[in-house]
Design a protein around this motif. Structure first.
Motif, PDB file in Angstrom:
ATOM      1  N   VAL A  21       0.833  -1.209   0.000  1.00 29.15           N
ATOM      2  CA  VAL A  21       0.000   0.000   0.000  1.00 29.15           C
ATOM      3  C   VAL A  21       0.864   1.255   0.000  1.00 29.15           C
ATOM      4  CG1 VAL A  21      -1.651   1.337   1.366  1.00 29.15           C
ATOM      5  CG2 VAL A  21      -2.034  -1.095   1.009  1.00 29.15           C
ATOM      6  N   VAL A  22       1.880   1.299   0.837  1.00 28.18           N
ATOM      7  CA  VAL A  22       2.745   2.478   0.914  1.00 28.18           C
ATOM      8  C   VAL A  22       3.522   2.673  -0.388  1.00 28.18           C
ATOM      9  CG1 VAL A  22       4.773   3.435   2.083  1.00 28.18           C
ATOM     10  CG2 VAL A  22       2.908   2.492   3.419  1.00 28.18           C
ATOM     11  N   SER A  23       4.034   1.594  -0.973  1.00 29.29           N
ATOM     12  CA  SER A  23       4.776   1.739  -2.230  1.00 29.29           C
ATOM     13  C   SER A  23       3.859   2.165  -3.379  1.00 29.29           C
ATOM     14  CB  SER A  23       5.521   0.451  -2.575  1.00 29.29           C
ATOM     15  OG  SER A  23       4.628  -0.615  -2.753  1.00 29.29           O
ATOM     16  N   THR A  24       2.632   1.673  -3.423  1.00 26.99           N
ATOM     17  CA  THR A  24       1.684   2.107  -4.459  1.00 26.99           C
ATOM     18  C   THR A  24       1.365   3.590  -4.313  1.00 26.99           C
ATOM     19  OG1 THR A  24       0.710  -0.095  -4.586  1.00 26.99           O
ATOM     20  CG2 THR A  24      -0.610   1.722  -5.447  1.00 26.99           C
ATOM     21  N   LEU A  25       1.082   4.033  -3.106  1.00 26.54           N
ATOM     22  CA  LEU A  25       0.816   5.454  -2.878  1.00 26.54           C
ATOM     23  C   LEU A  25       2.039   6.304  -3.215  1.00 26.54           C
ATOM     24  CD1 LEU A  25      -1.284   5.409   0.418  1.00 26.54           C
ATOM     25  CD2 LEU A  25      -2.050   6.025  -1.878  1.00 26.54           C
ATOM     26  N   GLY A  26       3.222   5.835  -2.850  1.00 26.07           N
ATOM     27  CA  GLY A  26       4.445   6.567  -3.178  1.00 26.07           C
ATOM     28  C   GLY A  26       4.645   6.711  -4.670  1.00 26.07           C
ATOM     29  N   TYR A  27       4.410   5.631  -5.423  1.00 30.73           N
ATOM     30  CA  TYR A  27       4.546   5.695  -6.876  1.00 30.73           C
ATOM     31  C   TYR A  27       3.538   6.668  -7.469  1.00 30.73           C
ATOM     32  CZ  TYR A  27       4.105   4.576 -11.767  1.00 30.73           C
ATOM     33  OH  TYR A  27       4.019   4.684 -13.125  1.00 30.73           O
ATOM     34  N   LEU A  28       2.288   6.623  -7.021  1.00 27.41           N
ATOM     35  CA  LEU A  28       1.266   7.528  -7.557  1.00 27.41           C
ATOM     36  C   LEU A  28       1.611   8.987  -7.280  1.00 27.41           C
ATOM     37  CD1 LEU A  28      -1.975   5.519  -6.738  1.00 27.41           C
ATOM     38  CD2 LEU A  28      -0.926   5.864  -8.975  1.00 27.41           C
ATOM     39  N   VAL A  29       2.097   9.284  -6.093  1.00 24.52           N
ATOM     40  CA  VAL A  29       2.493  10.661  -5.765  1.00 24.52           C
ATOM     41  C   VAL A  29       3.674  11.082  -6.627  1.00 24.52           C
ATOM     42  CG1 VAL A  29       3.507  12.105  -3.953  1.00 24.52           C
ATOM     43  CG2 VAL A  29       1.551  10.643  -3.437  1.00 24.52           C
ATOM     44  N   TYR A  30       4.683  10.222  -6.760  1.00 26.04           N
ATOM     45  CA  TYR A  30       5.849  10.520  -7.583  1.00 26.04           C
ATOM     46  C   TYR A  30       5.457  10.746  -9.046  1.00 26.04           C
ATOM     47  CZ  TYR A  30      10.150   9.791 -10.211  1.00 26.04           C
ATOM     48  OH  TYR A  30      11.184   9.928 -11.092  1.00 26.04           O
ATOM     49  N   GLY A  32       2.523  11.585 -10.272  1.00 26.79           N
ATOM     50  CA  GLY A  32       1.739  12.806 -10.404  1.00 26.79           C
ATOM     51  C   GLY A  32       2.584  14.058 -10.326  1.00 26.79           C
ATOM     52  N   ALA A  33       3.616  14.048  -9.499  1.00 24.06           N
ATOM     53  CA  ALA A  33       4.470  15.220  -9.344  1.00 24.06           C
ATOM     54  C   ALA A  33       5.437  15.398 -10.512  1.00 24.06           C
ATOM     55  CB  ALA A  33       5.259  15.106  -8.039  1.00 24.06           C
ATOM     56  N   ASN A  34       5.826  14.322 -11.171  1.00 26.45           N
ATOM     57  CA  ASN A  34       6.836  14.403 -12.231  1.00 26.45           C
ATOM     58  C   ASN A  34       6.276  14.318 -13.648  1.00 26.45           C
ATOM     59  OD1 ASN A  34       9.058  14.702 -10.524  1.00 26.45           O
ATOM     60  ND2 ASN A  34       9.031  12.515 -10.082  1.00 26.45           N
ATOM     61  N   THR A  35       4.977  14.245 -13.795  1.00 26.95           N
ATOM     62  CA  THR A  35       4.382  14.187 -15.121  1.00 26.95           C
ATOM     63  C   THR A  35       4.232  15.603 -15.661  1.00 26.95           C
ATOM     64  OG1 THR A  35       3.187  12.178 -14.605  1.00 26.95           O
ATOM     65  CG2 THR A  35       2.367  13.463 -16.448  1.00 26.95           C
TER      66      THR A  35
END
Length: 128
Positions: A21-30, A32-35
């Motif tokens: 769960v934490v890694s999925t949320l981390g990837y989504l935040v990353y 979203g921020a870098n797109t």
């Protein structure tokens, strides 16, 4: 009342779930921020014509190099000889996400191997 203790299997399942769960949320935040926000940018790859009974089939790959998704992408493929359009064909891609490729096929009555040039372009699309 006696307190029930969790066994080792429950703790392992909890730890694995927490990491997922934490890694999925981390990837989504990353992501979203870098797109970026560049509009759809299309690249085409026309395949070799394949003769059928009364027509020729040409595979077309369309890649969206942009950072935004395109919907209802209308692709036109044109056969040209001596600077004039001999025949046109088109197809629609319902949904073309960013940084992805979709394939389609167009058919022609004229043999595409006998014309001077075969080209493709996007006639239009919308934002979802």
């Amino acid at each position: 009342m006696k307190q029930l203790e969790k066994n080792w299997l429950e703790w392992i399942v909890f730890a694995i779930s927490l990491v997922l769960v934490v890694s999925t949320l981390g990837y989504l935040v990353y992501d979203g921020a870098n797109t970026g926000s560049s509009p759809p940018n299309f690249e085409f790859q026309l395949g070799q014509p394949q003769p059928q009974q009364n027509y020729f089939v040409v595979p077309v790959s369309v890649t969206n190099q942009g950072d935004e998704t395109a919907e209802g992408v209308l692709v036109e493929v044109v056969l040209e000889s001596n600077g004039t359009d001999q025949e046109t064909a088109e197809f629609e891609i319902a949904f073309l996400p960013r940084q992805s490729t979709r394939e389609g096929w167009v058919t022609f009555r004229t043999d595409p191997r006998t014309v001077d040039q075969m080209s493709a372009r996007v006639m239009g699309f919308s934002k979802p």
